[in-house]
Design an enzyme around this catalytic site. Sequence first.
Site, PDB file in Angstrom:
ATOM      1  N   ASP A  71       0.817  -1.207   0.000  1.00 48.26           N
ATOM      2  CA  ASP A  71       0.000   0.000   0.000  1.00 48.26           C
ATOM      3  C   ASP A  71       0.856   1.265   0.000  1.00 48.26           C
ATOM      4  O   ASP A  71       2.082   1.206   0.185  1.00 48.26           O
ATOM      5  CB  ASP A  71      -0.946  -0.004   1.218  1.00 48.26           C
ATOM      6  CG  ASP A  71      -0.235  -0.288   2.543  1.00 48.26           C
ATOM      7  OD1 ASP A  71       1.011  -0.343   2.562  1.00 48.26           O
ATOM      8  OD2 ASP A  71      -0.926  -0.460   3.554  1.00 48.26           O
ATOM      9  N   ASN A 144      -7.105  -1.444  14.471  1.00 50.01           N
ATOM     10  CA  ASN A 144      -8.522  -1.711  14.182  1.00 50.01           C
ATOM     11  C   ASN A 144      -8.691  -2.974  13.323  1.00 50.01           C
ATOM     12  O   ASN A 144      -9.753  -3.230  12.781  1.00 50.01           O
ATOM     13  CB  ASN A 144      -9.186  -0.504  13.501  1.00 50.01           C
ATOM     14  CG  ASN A 144      -8.583  -0.196  12.137  1.00 50.01           C
ATOM     15  OD1 ASN A 144      -7.684  -0.895  11.668  1.00 50.01           O
ATOM     16  ND2 ASN A 144      -9.069   0.848  11.495  1.00 50.01           N
ATOM     17  N   HIS A 146      -7.025  -3.674  10.508  1.00 49.25           N
ATOM     18  CA  HIS A 146      -6.823  -3.554   9.063  1.00 49.25           C
ATOM     19  C   HIS A 146      -5.549  -4.288   8.650  1.00 49.25           C
ATOM     20  O   HIS A 146      -4.616  -4.457   9.433  1.00 49.25           O
ATOM     21  CB  HIS A 146      -6.826  -2.088   8.587  1.00 49.25           C
ATOM     22  CG  HIS A 146      -5.632  -1.271   8.948  1.00 49.25           C
ATOM     23  ND1 HIS A 146      -5.726   0.036   9.387  1.00 49.25           N
ATOM     24  CD2 HIS A 146      -4.305  -1.535   8.908  1.00 49.25           C
ATOM     25  CE1 HIS A 146      -4.521   0.517   9.590  1.00 49.25           C
ATOM     26  NE2 HIS A 146      -3.639  -0.413   9.311  1.00 49.25           N
ATOM     27  N   GLU A 151      -9.528  -1.066   5.461  1.00 51.45           N
ATOM     28  CA  GLU A 151     -10.153  -0.655   6.713  1.00 51.45           C
ATOM     29  C   GLU A 151     -11.397  -1.508   6.992  1.00 51.45           C
ATOM     30  O   GLU A 151     -11.936  -2.159   6.080  1.00 51.45           O
ATOM     31  CB  GLU A 151     -10.553   0.818   6.610  1.00 51.45           C
ATOM     32  CG  GLU A 151      -9.381   1.778   6.424  1.00 51.45           C
ATOM     33  CD  GLU A 151      -8.638   2.063   7.723  1.00 51.45           C
ATOM     34  OE1 GLU A 151      -8.535   1.163   8.583  1.00 51.45           O
ATOM     35  OE2 GLU A 151      -8.124   3.190   7.868  1.00 51.45           O
TER      36      GLU A 151
HETATM   37  C1  GLP Z   1      -0.016   0.921   8.316  1.00 48.57           C
HETATM   38  C2  GLP Z   1       0.070   0.096   7.049  1.00 48.57           C
HETATM   39  C3  GLP Z   1      -0.198  -1.347   7.349  1.00 48.57           C
HETATM   40  C4  GLP Z   1       0.638  -1.814   8.513  1.00 48.57           C
HETATM   41  C5  GLP Z   1       0.292  -1.019   9.725  1.00 48.57           C
HETATM   42  C6  GLP Z   1       1.014  -1.484  10.965  1.00 48.57           C
HETATM   43  O1  GLP Z   1      -1.334   1.202   8.651  1.00 48.57           O
HETATM   44  N1  GLP Z   1      -0.857   0.505   6.058  1.00 48.57           N
HETATM   45  O2  GLP Z   1       0.086  -2.104   6.191  1.00 48.57           O
HETATM   46  O3  GLP Z   1       0.348  -3.147   8.745  1.00 48.57           O
HETATM   47  O4  GLP Z   1       0.615   0.316   9.433  1.00 48.57           O
HETATM   48  O5  GLP Z   1       2.184  -0.770  11.138  1.00 48.57           O
HETATM   49  P1  GLP Z   1       3.101  -0.942  12.407  1.00 48.57           P
HETATM   50  O6  GLP Z   1       3.921  -2.142  12.148  1.00 48.57           O
HETATM   51  O7  GLP Z   1       3.914   0.324  12.416  1.00 48.57           O
HETATM   52  O8  GLP Z   1       2.233  -1.069  13.588  1.00 48.57           O
END
Ligand code: GLP
Length: 259
Positions: A71, A144, A146, A151
């Site tokens: 993403d 949440n 995702h 989402e």
């Molecule tokens: C963002 C990304 C996700 C990722 C999430 C968790 O929201 N879009 O793909 O899984 O962060 O990130 P972290 O590892 O910093 O908690």
Amino acid sequence: MKIIRAQDYNELSSVVAGAVITKINHFSDLEKECVLGLCTGSSIVGTYALLVKAYEQAQVRFTNVQAFNLDEYVGLDVDNPQSFAYFMTQHLIHKVDFGKGMWHIPFLTEQLHDNAIIEECYAYEQAIRTTGGIHLQLLGIGQNGHIGFNEPGTGFDSATHTVRLHEATRQQNAQYFGGIEYVPQEAITMGLSTICNAREIILLASGVAKAQALKAMIEGPITHLLPASILQFHPQVTVVADTDALSKLSASTLAMLAR
Ligand code: GLP
């Protein structure tokens, strides 16, 4: 779903990096391309550092790897330090020997009209399909539930698409932007069906902030209100999580853990 309990973040990173290296080297031995799905975020930083170290020590090469990121925020250029593209170049892509054109990340500017957005999403799906599909997809998880930027409420049959980010997600990422007002409103992400088409998935979770989402993903019902719960349908998912992230699992689930 297999669950591996890591004592801490270092062990988590080492388990995931080991699995990625094994996968790449397996395909390299067969003289075939290995297709990876890559994620960003604080959970994966340690894994990428270990992959870079392994590359420097000649334990792995990336010349047979083609990779697709999950993403990206809409409107951020690759040289914007807050973009996922920049994150990837800094933590992995520019530090190992990826072949030219072998790393992909979806990209959209804010000014594009609807048709151009649809074309970019379709082109990303096509690019993945042309390789024959992702062998190993790495995933983080949002608080949440995702995955990618899918989402709560996202359809299970979704392909790559654009999404209006939830306030909670923008809040979680505000620290990287110096305030929520600077976090983009929109993102482009692989869809839930894109993710589930990967042959194998590893989801990483670290810290108590992820404990509730992880519990719901593993023990709760499969529902579009918690996108990660779709992984219960997938035959080859490994969750690698530290003790804090697993702290809310029920006693019966904990008793079944691999270690
Ligand atoms: C963002 C990304 C996700 C990722 C999430 C968790 O929201 N879009 O793909 O899984 O962060 O990130 P972290 O590892 O910093 O908690």
